[in-house]
Motif scaffolding. Structure first.
Motif, PDB file in Angstrom:
ATOM      1  N   VAL A 390       0.858  -1.191   0.000  1.00  0.00           N
ATOM      2  CA  VAL A 390       0.000   0.000   0.000  1.00  0.00           C
ATOM      3  C   VAL A 390       0.888   1.233   0.000  1.00  0.00           C
ATOM      4  CG1 VAL A 390      -2.072  -0.930   1.128  1.00  0.00           C
ATOM      5  CG2 VAL A 390      -0.218  -0.003   2.534  1.00  0.00           C
ATOM      6  N   SER A 391       0.459   2.241  -0.733  1.00  0.00           N
ATOM      7  CA  SER A 391       1.219   3.482  -0.745  1.00  0.00           C
ATOM      8  C   SER A 391       0.240   4.644  -0.814  1.00  0.00           C
ATOM      9  CB  SER A 391       2.160   3.484  -1.952  1.00  0.00           C
ATOM     10  OG  SER A 391       2.865   4.702  -1.983  1.00  0.00           O
ATOM     11  N   PHE A 392       0.333   5.520   0.195  1.00  0.00           N
ATOM     12  CA  PHE A 392      -0.571   6.675   0.252  1.00  0.00           C
ATOM     13  C   PHE A 392       0.230   7.965   0.286  1.00  0.00           C
ATOM     14  CE2 PHE A 392      -2.818   3.179   2.328  1.00  0.00           C
ATOM     15  CZ  PHE A 392      -4.020   3.189   1.632  1.00  0.00           C
ATOM     16  N   TYR A 420       3.444   5.568   3.900  1.00  0.00           N
ATOM     17  CA  TYR A 420       2.443   6.514   4.389  1.00  0.00           C
ATOM     18  C   TYR A 420       2.981   7.936   4.274  1.00  0.00           C
ATOM     19  CZ  TYR A 420       0.661   2.238   6.530  1.00  0.00           C
ATOM     20  OH  TYR A 420       0.201   0.968   6.735  1.00  0.00           O
ATOM     21  N   PRO A 421       2.063   8.908   4.174  1.00  0.00           N
ATOM     22  CA  PRO A 421       2.544  10.292   4.146  1.00  0.00           C
ATOM     23  C   PRO A 421       2.862  10.768   5.568  1.00  0.00           C
ATOM     24  CG  PRO A 421       0.153  10.247   3.995  1.00  0.00           C
ATOM     25  CD  PRO A 421       0.591   8.804   4.062  1.00  0.00           C
ATOM     26  N   PRO A 454       5.426  -5.805  11.216  1.00  0.00           N
ATOM     27  CA  PRO A 454       5.546  -5.144   9.908  1.00  0.00           C
ATOM     28  C   PRO A 454       6.905  -5.414   9.275  1.00  0.00           C
ATOM     29  CG  PRO A 454       5.590  -3.511  11.680  1.00  0.00           C
ATOM     30  CD  PRO A 454       5.502  -4.856  12.331  1.00  0.00           C
ATOM     31  N   ASN A 455       6.959  -5.359   7.960  1.00  0.00           N
ATOM     32  CA  ASN A 455       8.165  -5.714   7.229  1.00  0.00           C
ATOM     33  C   ASN A 455       8.904  -4.463   6.759  1.00  0.00           C
ATOM     34  OD1 ASN A 455       9.980  -7.337   5.800  1.00  0.00           O
ATOM     35  ND2 ASN A 455       8.764  -7.153   3.950  1.00  0.00           N
ATOM     36  N   GLU A 456       8.286  -3.721   5.866  1.00  0.00           N
ATOM     37  CA  GLU A 456       8.916  -2.516   5.344  1.00  0.00           C
ATOM     38  C   GLU A 456       7.914  -1.371   5.437  1.00  0.00           C
ATOM     39  OE1 GLU A 456      10.903  -3.339   1.573  1.00  0.00           O
ATOM     40  OE2 GLU A 456      10.759  -1.198   1.110  1.00  0.00           O
ATOM     41  N   VAL A 457       8.196  -0.411   6.311  1.00  0.00           N
ATOM     42  CA  VAL A 457       7.263   0.706   6.508  1.00  0.00           C
ATOM     43  C   VAL A 457       8.022   2.021   6.421  1.00  0.00           C
ATOM     44  CG1 VAL A 457       5.541   1.732   8.058  1.00  0.00           C
ATOM     45  CG2 VAL A 457       6.000  -0.719   8.172  1.00  0.00           C
ATOM     46  N   THR A 458       7.492   2.968   5.650  1.00  0.00           N
ATOM     47  CA  THR A 458       8.105   4.300   5.634  1.00  0.00           C
ATOM     48  C   THR A 458       7.035   5.375   5.746  1.00  0.00           C
ATOM     49  OG1 THR A 458       8.038   4.409   3.209  1.00  0.00           O
ATOM     50  CG2 THR A 458      10.097   3.659   4.185  1.00  0.00           C
ATOM     51  N   PHE A 459       7.451   6.485   6.342  1.00  0.00           N
ATOM     52  CA  PHE A 459       6.626   7.697   6.380  1.00  0.00           C
ATOM     53  C   PHE A 459       7.411   8.762   5.634  1.00  0.00           C
ATOM     54  CE2 PHE A 459       5.499   5.180  10.022  1.00  0.00           C
ATOM     55  CZ  PHE A 459       4.121   5.266  10.066  1.00  0.00           C
ATOM     56  N   GLU A 460       6.793   9.367   4.637  1.00  0.00           N
ATOM     57  CA  GLU A 460       7.552  10.280   3.785  1.00  0.00           C
ATOM     58  C   GLU A 460       6.889  11.645   3.695  1.00  0.00           C
ATOM     59  OE1 GLU A 460       8.741   6.488   0.926  1.00  0.00           O
ATOM     60  OE2 GLU A 460       8.179   8.391  -0.014  1.00  0.00           O
ATOM     61  N   ILE A 472      12.366  10.984   5.038  1.00  0.00           N
ATOM     62  CA  ILE A 472      11.742   9.664   5.100  1.00  0.00           C
ATOM     63  C   ILE A 472      12.129   9.009   6.430  1.00  0.00           C
ATOM     64  CG2 ILE A 472      13.680   8.780   3.709  1.00  0.00           C
ATOM     65  CD1 ILE A 472      11.868   6.686   2.588  1.00  0.00           C
ATOM     66  N   TYR A 473      11.123   8.492   7.105  1.00  0.00           N
ATOM     67  CA  TYR A 473      11.386   7.758   8.352  1.00  0.00           C
ATOM     68  C   TYR A 473      11.091   6.305   8.071  1.00  0.00           C
ATOM     69  CZ  TYR A 473      11.195   6.396  13.271  1.00  0.00           C
ATOM     70  OH  TYR A 473      11.434   5.794  14.485  1.00  0.00           O
TER      71      TYR A 473
END
Ligand SMILES: [Zn+2]
Ligand SMILES: [Zn+2]
Length: 484
Positions: A390-392, A420-421, A454-460, A472-473
């Motif tokens: 998923v990418s938001f 995620y944003p 969770p496997n790969e999660v980013t907040f950008e 990016i976190y």
């Protein structure tokens, strides 16, 4: 408009160019180069050259333009395939001619060398992004090399000839480049023994005479990937009879298709029916506006992947989605740089409910989705139990609603990649507050960790409008980085 505090100062003394790493040549490489300098010796040594050395030797000869060696290697090539990777240097008319001369020798031979196993040459294929010379068939490439075009998606074109040359044809502004033109003419003169197979066709800008000429020779059944760009609807009308013959088309990409008709023109121009299309991608095409329904009608078999970027969509376009029967088994939906903020997303909700059992990839990036719209989407999102990506990114979610989103995605057990944003709280009057992002992210991650691993999660964050960089976190480092 967002600005970061990290905009790098422009520095033209690019250090990397001068800092070349010195790597001593191996003995084997030296020997090869020496051999190639004496072409006659190299050619006479071919009969005794171990199979394993053929690809490296060919690569060396290719890069350094030893055309006589290239020609001589073809009739004794000990593997069924020879692929020239897209990254290899010196792919030009001379090297092409040398290879084709080698094929001519092979065709003319009454008795082939027992060593020669060659059945096909792959001259150019964008999807075949290996670097040098590859002696395996495309079908035998390791999986990571064929991800863009999985093996099971690549049925043969069915044309059986002794030898096959596969290439990718680009018609730019109505013209072929000189190598393509040469290859085309060469194959045309030998059409009894050679099949020139064009899996990828790109038509960028239209000149009717060239297209007519090319389609006289091109096997339309071979085309699996088609890019049409910089065309208007009248051009599409002209191309339609040809497109109709592309019975094996898997991926269709349309870019910069403009609508030049006047308002009172009668029928919307439609694409023909494609029988096995899997991926449909539309970029920056004004003609899609309020025409999505008619446009999706061209599909016969359920589509696997729908990609729409940089387009305007109307409410009617969104509303038609749940009622298009040919997209109800979609595996991937990507919408990017489409302004959805003034549209009602209820139909997108119905749509997600319909494709929930098949959808694996959902990307809604830079769509201007607001809190209230996100709230509408969430229940349907929970039903997409197969989601792996998923990418938001780049949407306008406040912290409260972003947390709400995470509570929903936390229940999706198949997720592997989540983007995620950064919440709106990480911006202050157009300036990115990276500290705040770093402070908020641990508690956001906690929401996911409480439910699953969770496997790969980013907040950008949004990209800085000055330097294009963003923060990016990520879960892996649990830190905030600046990326450009
Ligand atoms: Zn910046
Ligand atoms: Zn073919």
């Amino acid at each position: 408009m967002v600005i970061c505090f990290q905009c790098p100062v422009k520095d033209d003394s690019s250090e990397e160019d001068t800092k070349k790493v010195y790597s001593p040549l191996t003995l084997e490489k030296l020997a090869r180069q020496r051999l190639l300098r004496e072409e006659a010796l190299a050619i006479s040594a071919l009969n005794d050259l171990p199979h394993l050395l053929f690809p490296v030797m060919f690569e060396e000869a290719f890069i350094n333009g030893h055309t006589k060696v290239l020609t001589a290697m073809i009739p004794v090539w000990p593997y069924p395939y020879l692929s020239v990777g897209i990254m290899i240097e010196n792919r030009n008319l001379e090297t092409l001619k040398a290879m084709l001369e080698g094929l001519d020798i092979l065709i003319a031979q009454k008795v082939r060398s027992s060593r020669c196993k060659l059945r096909g040459i792959n001259w150019k294929n964008k999807y075949h992004d290996i670097s040098g010379i590859w002696a395996g068939s495309r079908e035998l490439l390791p999986r990571f090399m064929t991800q863009k075009q999985p093996v099971q998606n690549s049925p043969g074109c069915g044309v059986k000839k002794e030898l096959k040359v596969t290439t990718q044809l680009e018609i730019m502004e109505g013209r072929l480049d000189e190598s393509d033109r040469y290859l085309f003419q060469w194959a045309q003169q030998r059409k009894d023994s050679i099949h020139l197979c064009n899996r990828n066709l790109e038509i960028q800008g239209l000149t009717k005479a060239t297209v007519i000429e090319i389609f006289k020779i091109l096997h339309t059944d071979c085309v699996q990937d088609l890019l049409l760009s910089d065309l208007c609807l009248e051009d599409l009308d002209f191309l339609n009879p040809y497109l109709r013959q592309m019975n094996n088309l898997l991926n269709l990409k349309l870019s910069h298709i403009t609508d030049t008709r006047s308002m009172d023109d009668s029928e919307m121009s439609l694409l023909p029916t494609f029988h096995c299309l899997q991926t449909l991608s539309v970029n920056d095409s004004p003609y899609l506006y309020s025409n999505l329904k008619g446009f999706l009608r061209c599909l016969k078999k359920p589509l696997e992947s729908l990609i729409i970027t940089n387009c305007n969509l109307s409410q009617a376009d969104l509303d038609c989605l749940p009622y298009c029967l040919n997209i109800v088994e979609l595996k991937s939906l990507k919408l990017a740089s489409i302004n959805l903020c003034n549209l009602l997303l209820e139909s997108l909700v119905f749509f997600l409910e319909k494709v929930g059992h098949t959808l694996e990839n959902l990307e809604l990036n830079s769509c201007g989705i607001q809190d209230s719209q996100l709230k509408t989407l969430l229940p349907a999102l929970s039903q997409c139990s197969q989601l792996r990506v998923v990418s938001f990114n780049d949407n306008e979610f406040s912290l409260l609603f972003l947390k709400e989103l995470l509570h929903h995605t936390a229940q999706l057990n198949q997720l592997e990649i989540e983007i995620y944003p950064a919440p709106l709280e990480c911006y202050d009057r157009g300036i990115v507050l990276s500290d705040r992002l770093e402070n908020l992210c641990p508690e956001l991650l906690e929401i996911l960790i409480a439910k699953r691993m969770p496997n790969e999660v980013t907040f950008e964050t949004i990209q800085c409008s000055k330097c294009g960089g963003f923060y990016i976190y990520d879960l892996e480092t649990e830190r905030c980085h600046f990326q450009i």
